[in-house]
Scaffold this active site. Sequence first.
Site: not given
Ligand SMILES: [Zn+2]
Length: 145
Positions: A68, A70, A96
């Site tokens: 992801h 982040e 995250c």
């Molecule tokens: Zn995430």
Amino acid sequence: MNKWDSRMIGMANLVATWSKDPSTGVGAVITDQKNRVVSMGFNGFPRAVLDDDEKLMDRDERLRRTIHAEDNALLFARQDVTGCTIYVTHPPCARCAAKIIQAGIARVVAAQPQQDFAARWADDMRSAGEMFTEAGVAFNFLGNQ
Ligand SMILES: [Zn+2]
């Protein structure tokens, strides 16, 4: 509205366009207390891992392999991010959020999600929100603070 919040979400939106994810491009920007960019990330496969159309279009395979935005921003930061702010084009998922908290990020700003995204990620948004509150990490949507 905080001028820098709006600028950094704009930058996160730009970074999101670099993602090859056919479903959702997500961008994240980490800044220090002086609004200097510390790191950036977008969602995608790990470096050197083949992200051809066949893998990208296979939803299950894509989800298993994707880092992801982040997470990538945290991984690419070359300095301690304690006290920093992370700007994200979408509300962080629970995984995250857990990493953002553990890394010492003090504040999270996300763009307002579209309704279909908010519906799909409702459980994650609830878990993330609860964890941010419990951990004392400020969370707000752009323009709402
Ligand atoms: Zn995430």
